[in-house]
Design an enzyme around this catalytic site. Structure first.
Site, PDB file in Angstrom:
ATOM      1  NE  ARG A  15       6.997  43.495  15.675  1.00  0.00           N
ATOM      2  CZ  ARG A  15       7.984  42.673  15.967  1.00  0.00           C
ATOM      3  NH1 ARG A  15       9.129  42.711  15.286  1.00  0.00           N
ATOM      4  NH2 ARG A  15       7.844  41.735  16.891  1.00  0.00           N
ATOM      5  CG  HIS A 207       7.104  34.929  18.629  1.00  0.00           C
ATOM      6  ND1 HIS A 207       6.427  36.099  18.355  1.00  0.00           N
ATOM      7  CD2 HIS A 207       7.907  34.716  17.561  1.00  0.00           C
ATOM      8  CE1 HIS A 207       6.813  36.569  17.176  1.00  0.00           C
ATOM      9  NE2 HIS A 207       7.713  35.731  16.665  1.00  0.00           N
ATOM     10  CG  HIS A 209       9.565  32.558  13.359  1.00  0.00           C
ATOM     11  ND1 HIS A 209       9.624  33.445  12.304  1.00  0.00           N
ATOM     12  CD2 HIS A 209       9.442  33.315  14.473  1.00  0.00           C
ATOM     13  CE1 HIS A 209       9.557  34.677  12.771  1.00  0.00           C
ATOM     14  NE2 HIS A 209       9.447  34.626  14.092  1.00  0.00           N
ATOM     15  CB  CYS A 240      13.823  34.161  10.658  1.00  0.00           C
ATOM     16  SG  CYS A 240      15.279  34.537  11.670  1.00  0.00           S
ATOM     17  CG  ASN A 249       5.783  35.281  12.827  1.00  0.00           C
ATOM     18  OD1 ASN A 249       6.341  35.276  13.912  1.00  0.00           O
ATOM     19  ND2 ASN A 249       5.978  36.223  11.922  1.00  0.00           N
TER      20      ASN A 249
END
Length: 305
Positions: A15, A207, A209, A240, A249
């Site tokens: 996703r 989470h 990056h 991003c 990520n």
């Protein structure tokens, strides 16, 4: 220094990883990616997103993906649902968990969804009630928790405020997300500790990056605070659009190599994930961003000569 014995990894490649790919990834490739990741032992896989195809065309086939995957017992299949239309589609597709998302930055919220943080959370209330009534897990993600591309620094209190609102909505997990990858370990520890004052630490996820190469260090810093849930993306898939040079990520293979090297259990087969990273990178024609994945694959290839 104390570290958890077990870390839950949420695989977000299908996703969050694929949604920024410019070329459409075939549905059958997405289905195989989800199936391979689940078979590798992930407890939770983000399989799709029920947002408007106008905004995220790559995720337009999420219903088809959810309908074709082989459900593995014990695996939670999650999807992104920004509104009731998305939630209803998620229910029909058989999602085990729905994800709502807001920002800790007012500037980010206004520029991306044209409303305040408080207004954005209010929009999620119907989704939260519906998820509760349907017995579906609800997870909340806080974007820009460690920095914003528009306003710069984000106060920990702003992250805490959104976390508290998510808890009130009934979120079982709260994701503290470094959307543009600018966070550093001391900052990460401070924000996680602040959030842990209102959310039980076992329900907080990190989470990260890896734009500035800080993700692994930030994971270690978060674990030192007691966080034991982290998101990662196979082969470092993702990116991003708000951070120039963003590399996506943190790569799942890198996280697994570090955690297993520290004696921390994950229940995930690192060798299998290395193979998945090589496979998906080849299928979509992009570079594998995982350093550990590439190194382990090269070592294996050399041993076979």
């Amino acid at each position: 220094m104390s570290y958890p014995d077990y870390v839950k990894l949420v695989e977000v490649g299908p996703r969050d990883g694929l949604q920024n790919e410019k070329s459409q990834v075939p549905t059958e490739v997405k289905v195989e990616l989800v199936n391979r990741l689940a078979a590798a032992g992930f407890a939770n896989v983000e399989a799709g997103s029920f947002v408007s195809p106008k905004w995220v065309p790559q995720m337009a086939d999420s219903a088809a993906v959810m309908g074709a995957i082989e459900r593995r017992q014990g695996t939670i299949y999650s999807v992104l649902t920004p509104n009731m239309k998305g939630f209803e589609a998620a229910v029909e597709a058989g999602a085990d968990e729905v994800l709502i998302f807001g920002a800790a930055s007012e500037a980010f919220s206004q520029k991306n969804i044209n409303c305040s943080i408080a207004e954005s959370i209010e929009r999620f209330a119907p989704v939260a009630r519906a998820a509760h009534d349907a017995g579906i897990r609800l997870r909340g993600s806080i974007s820009c928790s460690l920095g914003c591309p528009y306003q710069g620094e984000v106060a920990p209190e702003a992250v805490v405020d959104v976390a508290r609102r998510y808890l009130d909505l009934g979120c079982v997990e709260v994701d503290v997300a470094d959307t543009i990858g600018v966070g550093t370990p001391r900052q990460t520890a401070a924000v996680m500790a602040a959030v842990a004052r209102v959310v039980p630490v076992e329900r907080i996820a990190g989470h990260f990056h890896d734009t500035y190469g800080q993700s692994l260090a930030n994971i270690v810093a978060a674990m030192q605070v007691g966080v034991a849930i982290f998101h990662a993306s196979v082969a470092g898939l993702g990116g991003c659009p708000y951070a120039k040079g963003a590399t996506g990520n943190v790569a799942t293979e890198d996280v697994l190599y570090m955690l297993h090297g520290m004696g921390i259990r994950t229940g995930v087969d690192l060798d299998a994930v290395v193979g998945i990273g090589l496979w998906i990178s080849q299928r979509i024609g992009r570079r594998n961003e995982s350093r550990a994945g590439n190194a382990l694959a090269a070592r294996e290839a050399a041993a076979c000569r």
